[in-house]
Scaffold this motif. Structure first.
Motif, PDB file in Angstrom:
ATOM      1  N   LEU A  63       0.841  -1.188   0.000  1.00  0.00           N
ATOM      2  CA  LEU A  63       0.000   0.000   0.000  1.00  0.00           C
ATOM      3  C   LEU A  63       0.878   1.241   0.000  1.00  0.00           C
ATOM      4  N   ASP A  64       0.267   2.375  -0.239  1.00  0.00           N
ATOM      5  CA  ASP A  64       0.979   3.630  -0.390  1.00  0.00           C
ATOM      6  C   ASP A  64       1.843   3.916   0.842  1.00  0.00           C
ATOM      7  N   LYS A  65       3.061   4.425   0.593  1.00  0.00           N
ATOM      8  CA  LYS A  65       3.998   4.674   1.688  1.00  0.00           C
ATOM      9  C   LYS A  65       3.420   5.653   2.709  1.00  0.00           C
ATOM     10  N   GLN A 107     -11.694  -4.834  12.037  1.00  0.00           N
ATOM     11  CA  GLN A 107     -11.343  -4.806  10.619  1.00  0.00           C
ATOM     12  C   GLN A 107     -11.238  -3.359  10.166  1.00  0.00           C
ATOM     13  N   ILE A 108     -10.104  -3.043   9.555  1.00  0.00           N
ATOM     14  CA  ILE A 108      -9.834  -1.684   9.081  1.00  0.00           C
ATOM     15  C   ILE A 108      -9.812  -1.707   7.558  1.00  0.00           C
ATOM     16  N   LYS A 109     -10.490  -0.750   6.960  1.00  0.00           N
ATOM     17  CA  LYS A 109     -10.546  -0.645   5.504  1.00  0.00           C
ATOM     18  C   LYS A 109      -9.980   0.712   5.094  1.00  0.00           C
ATOM     19  N   VAL A 110      -8.924   0.696   4.287  1.00  0.00           N
ATOM     20  CA  VAL A 110      -8.285   1.944   3.843  1.00  0.00           C
ATOM     21  C   VAL A 110      -8.055   1.871   2.337  1.00  0.00           C
ATOM     22  N   PRO A 111      -8.005   3.020   1.661  1.00  0.00           N
ATOM     23  CA  PRO A 111      -7.726   3.009   0.219  1.00  0.00           C
ATOM     24  C   PRO A 111      -6.281   2.633  -0.057  1.00  0.00           C
ATOM     25  N   LEU A 112      -6.029   2.174  -1.293  1.00  0.00           N
ATOM     26  CA  LEU A 112      -4.666   1.818  -1.672  1.00  0.00           C
ATOM     27  C   LEU A 112      -3.731   3.015  -1.656  1.00  0.00           C
ATOM     28  N   THR A 113      -4.251   4.172  -2.032  1.00  0.00           N
ATOM     29  CA  THR A 113      -3.410   5.368  -2.123  1.00  0.00           C
ATOM     30  C   THR A 113      -4.234   6.590  -1.763  1.00  0.00           C
ATOM     31  N   ALA A 134     -18.010  16.334  -4.075  1.00  0.00           N
ATOM     32  CA  ALA A 134     -17.436  14.997  -4.240  1.00  0.00           C
ATOM     33  C   ALA A 134     -17.459  14.269  -2.905  1.00  0.00           C
ATOM     34  N   LEU A 135     -18.051  13.064  -2.895  1.00  0.00           N
ATOM     35  CA  LEU A 135     -18.057  12.221  -1.701  1.00  0.00           C
ATOM     36  C   LEU A 135     -17.044  11.095  -1.910  1.00  0.00           C
ATOM     37  N   PRO A 136     -16.118  10.870  -0.964  1.00  0.00           N
ATOM     38  CA  PRO A 136     -15.171   9.757  -1.118  1.00  0.00           C
ATOM     39  C   PRO A 136     -15.923   8.445  -1.323  1.00  0.00           C
ATOM     40  N   LEU A 137     -15.607   7.754  -2.405  1.00  0.00           N
ATOM     41  CA  LEU A 137     -16.347   6.553  -2.768  1.00  0.00           C
ATOM     42  C   LEU A 137     -16.200   5.450  -1.719  1.00  0.00           C
ATOM     43  N   THR A 138     -15.089   5.469  -1.007  1.00  0.00           N
ATOM     44  CA  THR A 138     -14.882   4.431   0.009  1.00  0.00           C
ATOM     45  C   THR A 138     -15.922   4.495   1.115  1.00  0.00           C
ATOM     46  N   ILE A 155      -7.359   6.680  11.538  1.00  0.00           N
ATOM     47  CA  ILE A 155      -7.887   5.909  10.415  1.00  0.00           C
ATOM     48  C   ILE A 155      -8.827   6.750   9.558  1.00  0.00           C
ATOM     49  N   THR A 156      -9.693   7.533  10.175  1.00  0.00           N
ATOM     50  CA  THR A 156     -10.593   8.382   9.392  1.00  0.00           C
ATOM     51  C   THR A 156      -9.830   9.478   8.653  1.00  0.00           C
ATOM     52  N   SER A 157      -8.675   9.879   9.168  1.00  0.00           N
ATOM     53  CA  SER A 157      -7.893  10.925   8.497  1.00  0.00           C
ATOM     54  C   SER A 157      -7.340  10.465   7.148  1.00  0.00           C
ATOM     55  N   VAL A 158      -7.278   9.147   6.926  1.00  0.00           N
ATOM     56  CA  VAL A 158      -6.796   8.621   5.642  1.00  0.00           C
ATOM     57  C   VAL A 158      -7.953   7.989   4.875  1.00  0.00           C
ATOM     58  N   ASN A 159      -9.175   8.498   5.132  1.00  0.00           N
ATOM     59  CA  ASN A 159     -10.383   8.031   4.434  1.00  0.00           C
ATOM     60  C   ASN A 159     -10.643   6.544   4.672  1.00  0.00           C
ATOM     61  N   GLY A 160     -10.283   6.080   5.860  1.00  0.00           N
ATOM     62  CA  GLY A 160     -10.509   4.692   6.201  1.00  0.00           C
ATOM     63  C   GLY A 160     -11.674   4.527   7.155  1.00  0.00           C
TER      64      GLY A 160
END
Length: 672
Positions: A383-385, A526-532, A549-553, A506-511
């Protein structure tokens, strides 16, 4: 601190040593569980040896001293002259901490802080075979003095070289005065034989005593073989190859005594324990070191290209020209491939985060007298650095929480019919354009009623609100600021800030984070975060005439508004979806205060997930999905509730990107 060496050499050392140090922490904890793993002993020996060699070339005396003593201990261990014990591992792990501190100072070009004299003394004590420990002479706790101008053979310090000779061949006729007076690059027979003793064990490379061998060497001028010469070069330059052991004594370390706390077991299910990389095996021609700022700039430019691509796709739809369509389609394909390739350059394995947990679990288990097995699955998931860095602290909090609150004491587990050893399982996997991370334990689980009572006592909830809560909603109380189930504050937990930090991070990275628990059986998060974070998939919606725009995640479901499915609960409009009431809000009331108008009976409801809660937003129109590049807001707009940034849409307009968690916290906190 002066760094007269070539900057490229220093950077090479920093890169190689960083990889080795990351592996050593996990390898040491694994060794405590499996002390008779000779391959692992050799790997750890090579790790300390390689760092020592590079540090010696850079004249980092304090770092050399600590690594040399640790290296000697593992030489003793792999010869079967001492056994692995929890007490010995405590000292080695503290030595690794000291090495990490010095390494961090080296990265910042600061003066190195030598390891504590007490630690060096302990390392020196364990450098002796167990049978000779009581009779061993005291080991100096001070690092050998360094003289910048006194370079010995192959870049070693004179004082360091003399110290090595004194330790390896105390009976040698070579004195420190004779060595100091020698300014030549040639070495004497005695010095050379002392190095051979280091490589092969004193007196073992030819079966002749050291003194006799020295005399014969001076008389006969005998030559050494190619293998011995290469080994000598490896020893001098720190290639990572350890000395060749010719001792035929059987290797049979003894297990830790039963009275000692059981060590932490570490199980990596997808691959065997990693071995320290050897410089001799590294293909330096196949890699190029690139500053991460350059990668960030390239990613920003790719983001701009994506915006241009989106604009061209929008324009192409209004033109019936086959050539333009083919050209735009080719551009779309190339842009997508380029975007994927650049994203790969920013990807790092989640192991960079997972690698620290064996040590964390081991230390907590030992301090709290618990027995814990740590299992890790999916360490190679990339995943993204930036996400790797952002997730490090939240995951540490969750693992520490599982050790402290989740896993019970061995006696309690036995009384409940469980194995004495508790299990914590870390998992990582890629699901589409997201990463799923799991932290699961087989501990005590959570009591929802107890959580509600604590929340009521601390003023977080009132009695009526607690009575209406489901069990899953009660589990989420642990994320409330100031909430803690601990009565006493310890070094591990009890201050009520850890889980709040987790959710914020976690919410700060759209997770998002989901928690489930069964009393007496365990807890799973369970944590769900975007790839980048660089390019964000979004759902574009209309509120009035403005695009947002609403984050699709965060988007779970979309349907047409049907007022017959709404209810009023505690003065708040809700919509019933599959027999579950979800708070319903008109976005226009929050976002377009200056253009407030009558609410329409028609529209679309977008169900979004914020943490573990679901909320329905009423919007006027749906535009569709679009990948956007987040642009920072102007300084005047910084701190605006619910605004994450802005972007350029495919039609050339401007759209604000909503921060859904911040939006709800600002306008509807009491309903979710």
């Amino acid at each position: 601190m002066g760094f007269e060496v070539d900057e490229d050499i220093l950077q090479d050392f920093l890169v190689e040593a960083s990889e080795i140090l990351e592996q050593l922490s996990e390898q040491l904890v694994t060794l405590e569980r499996d002390p008779d793993d000779k391959d692992l002993l050799n790997a750890i020996f090579r790790g300390f040896h390689t760092i020592k060699g590079g540090a010696g070339f850079l004249s980092l005396t304090a770092l050399v001293d600590t690594c040399h003593r640790a290296e000697n201990i593992f030489d003793i261990l792999r010869n079967g002259q001492r056994q692995v014990t929890p007490e010995l591992m405590d000292v080695i792990l503290h030595a690794l901490d000291a090495v990490n501190v010095m390494f961090s100072e080296l990265q910042n070009r600061e003066e190195l802080t030598p390891a504590a004299p007490s630690l060096l003394a302990e390392l020196g004590r364990y450098c002796q075979p167990a049978s000779a420990e009581e009779n061993a002479a005291p080991v100096s706790s001070e690092p050998a003095p360094a003289s910048p101008g006194s370079a010995g053979i192959a870049g070693l310090e004179q004082a360091e070289y003399q110290q090595m000779l004194n330790e390896l061949a105390p009976a040698s006729d070579t004195s420190s005065d004779e060595l100091s007076d020698s300014a030549s690059d040639d070495i004497s027979d005695d010095e050379f034989e002392a190095l051979l003793d280091e490589l092969h064990g004193a007196g073992k490379h030819s079966g002749v005593p050291v003194d006799a061998k020295s005399s014969a060497s001076a008389a006969e001028d005998e030559l050494i073989g190619d293998d011995e010469f290469e080994a000598l070069l490896d020893q001098l330059h720190g290639s990572g190859k350890g000395p060749t052991i010719t001792d035929d004594a059987p290797f049979a370390p003894v297990a830790p005594p039963p009275s000692a706390p059981a060590p932490v077991a570490v199980k990596a299910e997808e691959k065997p324990a990693a071995k320290a990389p050897s410089a001799s095996n590294a293909n330096t021609d196949s890699t190029v070191r690139v500053d991460t700022k350059i990668l960030d700039n390239i990613m920003n430019m790719v983001g701009e290209l994506v915006l241009v691509r989106n604009r061209l796709l929008s324009l192409e739809a209004n033109h019936d020209d086959e050539n333009i369509s083919k050209t735009v389609a080719n551009l779309d394909s190339v842009t997508g491939d380029l975007q994927g390739a650049v994203m790969k350059t920013r990807m790092q394995p989640i192991k960079k985060v997972f690698g620290r947990f064996p040590r964390v679990v081991r230390d907590i288990a030992r301090n709290m007298h618990k027995e814990i097995t740590l299992e890790m699955v999916g360490e190679d998931t990339d995943l993204d650095k930036n996400l790797v860095e952002a997730l490090a602290d939240p995951l540490v909090h969750l693992v520490r929480n599982s050790c402290d609150h989740g896993i019970e004491m061995p006696e309690v587990r036995e009384a409940a019919g469980k194995p004495r050893v508790g299990t914590i399982r870390l998992t990582a996997s890629q699901e589409g354009d997201h990463i799923l991370l799991g932290i699961e334990d087989d501990g005590a689980g959570m009591d929802p009623q107890k959580l509600k009572d604590i929340a009521i006592n601390r003023g977080i909830l009132d009695t009526d609100a607690a009575a209406r809560m489901t069990d899953h909603e009660a589990y989420n109380l642990i994320f409330a600021p100031g909430f803690s189930t601990k009565v006493e504050i310890t070094d591990v937990s009890g201050r009520g800030v850890g889980m709040d930090v987790v959710k914020t991070g976690i919410t700060s990275v759209n997770g998002s984070i989901h928690i489930d628990s069964t009393l007496g059986q365990g807890t799973k998060l369970q944590i769900k975060v975007p790839l980048t974070l660089a390019i964000l998939p979004t759902l574009m919606v209309l509120v009035g005439q403005q695009t947002f725009a609403l984050p699709l995640t965060n988007v779970d479901e979309i349907f047409h508004l049907d007022l017959t499915r709404t209810r009023i609960v505690d003065g708040q409009m809700t919509i019933v979806v599959r027999n579950h009431a979800i708070p319903l809000f008109y976005l226009q009331d929050w976002l377009l205060k200056g253009a407030r108008r009558e609410r329409k009976d028609k529209g679309h409801v977008v169900i979004v997930a914020v943490g573990n809660q679901q909320v329905g937003f009423v919007v006027d129109g749906l535009i569709g999905q679009e990948e956007v590049v987040i642009k920072p807001l102007d300084q005047l707009l910084h701190g605006t509730a619910g605004m994450a940034g802005a972007t350029i849409t495919s039609d050339g307009g401007i759209a604000l990107i909503l921060d859904l968690a911040g939006l709800i916290n600002a306008y509807a906190r009491r309903y979710v």
